[in-house]
Write a protein that holds these residues in place. Sequence first.
Motif, PDB file in Angstrom:
ATOM      1  N   LEU A   1      22.448 -12.282  22.050  1.00 48.44           N
ATOM      2  CA  LEU A   1      23.229 -13.497  21.838  1.00 48.44           C
ATOM      3  C   LEU A   1      22.490 -14.712  22.387  1.00 48.44           C
ATOM      4  CD1 LEU A   1      26.160 -14.642  21.121  1.00 48.44           C
ATOM      5  CD2 LEU A   1      26.292 -14.843  23.603  1.00 48.44           C
ATOM      6  N   GLY A   2      21.957 -14.548  23.582  1.00 47.71           N
ATOM      7  CA  GLY A   2      21.268 -15.660  24.226  1.00 47.71           C
ATOM      8  C   GLY A   2      20.130 -16.194  23.387  1.00 47.71           C
ATOM      9  N   ASN A   3      19.365 -15.294  22.811  1.00 49.29           N
ATOM     10  CA  ASN A   3      18.287 -15.726  21.933  1.00 49.29           C
ATOM     11  C   ASN A   3      18.810 -16.554  20.777  1.00 49.29           C
ATOM     12  OD1 ASN A   3      16.038 -12.868  22.002  1.00 49.29           O
ATOM     13  ND2 ASN A   3      16.390 -14.495  23.456  1.00 49.29           N
ATOM     14  N   LYS A   4      19.897 -16.091  20.207  1.00 43.10           N
ATOM     15  CA  LYS A   4      20.409 -16.761  19.014  1.00 43.10           C
ATOM     16  C   LYS A   4      20.932 -18.147  19.312  1.00 43.10           C
ATOM     17  CE  LYS A   4      21.650 -12.526  16.600  1.00 43.10           C
ATOM     18  NZ  LYS A   4      22.772 -11.608  16.339  1.00 43.10           N
ATOM     19  N   THR A   5      21.480 -18.316  20.502  1.00 48.84           N
ATOM     20  CA  THR A   5      22.130 -19.589  20.787  1.00 48.84           C
ATOM     21  C   THR A   5      21.300 -20.484  21.686  1.00 48.84           C
ATOM     22  OG1 THR A   5      23.262 -18.666  22.707  1.00 48.84           O
ATOM     23  CG2 THR A   5      24.401 -18.525  20.601  1.00 48.84           C
ATOM     24  N   SER A   6      20.119 -20.004  22.059  1.00 47.50           N
ATOM     25  CA  SER A   6      19.395 -20.744  23.090  1.00 47.50           C
ATOM     26  C   SER A   6      19.023 -22.161  22.674  1.00 47.50           C
ATOM     27  CB  SER A   6      18.134 -19.977  23.501  1.00 47.50           C
ATOM     28  OG  SER A   6      17.274 -19.872  22.389  1.00 47.50           O
ATOM     29  N   SER A   7      18.834 -22.364  21.382  1.00 41.75           N
ATOM     30  CA  SER A   7      18.430 -23.715  20.989  1.00 41.75           C
ATOM     31  C   SER A   7      19.601 -24.688  21.019  1.00 41.75           C
ATOM     32  CB  SER A   7      17.798 -23.693  19.592  1.00 41.75           C
ATOM     33  OG  SER A   7      18.725 -23.152  18.680  1.00 41.75           O
ATOM     34  N   VAL A   8      20.809 -24.163  20.907  1.00 40.89           N
ATOM     35  CA  VAL A   8      21.980 -25.040  20.847  1.00 40.89           C
ATOM     36  C   VAL A   8      22.689 -25.139  22.194  1.00 40.89           C
ATOM     37  CG1 VAL A   8      24.099 -25.535  19.609  1.00 40.89           C
ATOM     38  CG2 VAL A   8      22.306 -24.201  18.503  1.00 40.89           C
ATOM     39  N   ALA A   9      22.811 -23.994  22.855  1.00 42.83           N
ATOM     40  CA  ALA A   9      23.549 -23.963  24.117  1.00 42.83           C
ATOM     41  C   ALA A   9      22.870 -22.960  25.036  1.00 42.83           C
ATOM     42  CB  ALA A   9      25.010 -23.566  23.876  1.00 42.83           C
ATOM     43  N   PRO A  10      21.789 -23.399  25.654  1.00 42.77           N
ATOM     44  CA  PRO A  10      20.886 -22.470  26.334  1.00 42.77           C
ATOM     45  C   PRO A  10      21.514 -21.709  27.498  1.00 42.77           C
ATOM     46  CG  PRO A  10      20.163 -24.751  26.600  1.00 42.77           C
ATOM     47  CD  PRO A  10      21.324 -24.781  25.699  1.00 42.77           C
ATOM     48  N   GLU A  11      22.617 -22.196  28.020  1.00 42.00           N
ATOM     49  CA  GLU A  11      23.205 -21.518  29.171  1.00 42.00           C
ATOM     50  C   GLU A  11      24.470 -20.752  28.803  1.00 42.00           C
ATOM     51  OE1 GLU A  11      21.798 -21.662  32.443  1.00 42.00           O
ATOM     52  OE2 GLU A  11      20.140 -22.441  31.213  1.00 42.00           O
ATOM     53  N   LEU A  12      24.781 -20.718  27.539  1.00 42.74           N
ATOM     54  CA  LEU A  12      26.046 -20.122  27.125  1.00 42.74           C
ATOM     55  C   LEU A  12      26.169 -18.657  27.516  1.00 42.74           C
ATOM     56  CD1 LEU A  12      28.670 -20.738  25.596  1.00 42.74           C
ATOM     57  CD2 LEU A  12      27.567 -19.887  23.528  1.00 42.74           C
ATOM     58  N   TRP A  13      25.054 -17.950  27.539  1.00 41.27           N
ATOM     59  CA  TRP A  13      25.094 -16.528  27.863  1.00 41.27           C
ATOM     60  C   TRP A  13      25.756 -16.260  29.212  1.00 41.27           C
ATOM     61  CZ3 TRP A  13      22.687 -15.068  32.326  1.00 41.27           C
ATOM     62  CH2 TRP A  13      21.724 -15.942  32.847  1.00 41.27           C
ATOM     63  N   ARG A  14      25.655 -17.219  30.127  1.00 40.47           N
ATOM     64  CA  ARG A  14      26.249 -17.014  31.455  1.00 40.47           C
ATOM     65  C   ARG A  14      27.747 -16.763  31.356  1.00 40.47           C
ATOM     66  NH1 ARG A  14      22.533 -18.409  35.352  1.00 40.47           N
ATOM     67  NH2 ARG A  14      20.848 -19.735  34.580  1.00 40.47           N
ATOM     68  N   ARG A  15      28.338 -17.441  30.395  1.00 38.44           N
ATOM     69  CA  ARG A  15      29.764 -17.301  30.163  1.00 38.44           C
ATOM     70  C   ARG A  15      30.126 -15.848  29.861  1.00 38.44           C
ATOM     71  NH1 ARG A  15      33.722 -20.754  28.878  1.00 38.44           N
ATOM     72  NH2 ARG A  15      35.274 -19.948  27.417  1.00 38.44           N
ATOM     73  N   TYR A  16      29.333 -15.211  29.012  1.00 41.26           N
ATOM     74  CA  TYR A  16      29.680 -13.863  28.597  1.00 41.26           C
ATOM     75  C   TYR A  16      29.293 -12.839  29.659  1.00 41.26           C
ATOM     76  CZ  TYR A  16      30.769 -16.598  24.675  1.00 41.26           C
ATOM     77  OH  TYR A  16      31.329 -17.571  23.909  1.00 41.26           O
TER      78      TYR A  16
END
Lengths: 228, 228
Positions: free
Chosen positions: B171-186
Amino acid sequence: MSTQHINQLDHCPRPLRADAERNRTKILDAAARVFAERGLDATLDEVAAAAGVGVGTVYRRFADKETLIGALFDNGVDEIAELASRAHEMSNSWEGLVWFLEQALERQCANRGLREVVAESSYAEVRLDDAKRRIVPALGRLVERAQCDGYVRDDVVTTDFAIFEMMISSLGNKTSSVAPELWRRYLRIILDGIVVARQRPSVLDTVPDDAIMGEVLRSAHRLARRAH
Amino acid sequence: MSTQHINQLDHCPRPLRADAERNRTKILDAAARVFAERGLDATLDEVAAAAGVGVGTVYRRFADKETLIGALFDNGVDEIAELASRAHEMSNSWEGLVWFLEQALERQCANRGLREVVAESSYAEVRLDDAKRRIVPALGRLVERAQCDGYVRDDVVTTDFAIFEMMISSLGNKTSSVAPELWRRYLRIILDGIVVARQRPSVLDTVPDDAIMGEVLRSAHRLARRAH
DNA sequence: AAATAAACGGAATGAATATCTCCACATAAC
DNA sequence: GTTATGTGGAGATATTCATTCCGTTTATTT
């Protein structure tokens, strides 16, 4: 050109010859199997082989790969949108939400093609896209209701659930051949993470033994390697 | 053939010409950038272009793609194994476990190539494979300690954590360009799912606004589409 | 300032892999 | 038995990569 021709397309096309109709069914069945297992990247040659017909036959019945995929997954996507509505009618909002996630994931984990159609947008066909657009709002209503009722923590958001589905179903696809029900475990854990409060964790299915879990990791690897 | 030649390979190869050494560095830098962003499927042509050299130059310095990737990610994988050991030395076992997951994911979410090297086994090089094999056991020790100390529920298992990492980093790879820290949430949510008991959920980072979350879903789609 | 070995760029090669077309041949339907 | 329909599957066409080759350029040495 002729009026007759137009009528055939618009109204009551002359029915297919018996053998052709038989083949059409074989193709759809085979395509369902092949795309479920191998994903949308499967070749039409593979589909044809699985159906026991030549590629030419596939192309006479379906203009191209995208059309076949459209015909095949139209229902599936629609059904998922439908499930969300049905879940909304269940009296307990938490149970409704969980039921929806389970139903949707059950379908997407067992069917790699369906998952790719829903979660990724390769081969987006118009009708599919339409059905897909209904899913997120419907899911949103489920989530909000479960939050109002105090089941789901307030700091999560509809999109979070879409992402849970992405994460879990992609895992499910990878492990489905080795441990087809494993995804339920991770859904459970995530659900335990988003309930408002819990004293005890909910019960997880028993873990497959170490040998299988090792195989799970390895199968995830192997699947990725197949790309090259 | 000659002894001299063998010595060059084994001992002290004549140093590269100045410009060649400069290019070697440019290539490694460029490759790091390109593979981090685009994953291991990136072409060596892309790498060469990013480095501002011709492909031929890349091939004179690195026997083939796999060798370049090996040279590039050797450290990275090793470092992750190292992190697990360091985490084991932290006094609080829960904090150690969380710290390790965060550190490892920080690296893998920001670097698609690294993630692919760790989680998938395309281009498995011997040295890389070796380092990888150290990660799971080390993680296992972390998990067990946190379970003994009563932080982590007993019905989860080391492999579960490997799978969390797979799910989150992909997931982090997929979203890193838009929301690079979003993975922390999950990661947070999953951690809330595997602690033994909690009254209140832990604090999540604020959600990116709807526009961004929409973009997140769309970016996951788009990335998948690029495959074709 | 040659002379020489080393390095360079990037077009060209070759191997995969896919989609989709074509047509000589088969077979249902009437 | 005739004919409109349908069939198989070889191949045309396209794309995408890794890797090689070689005419040219450049650093180094003398």
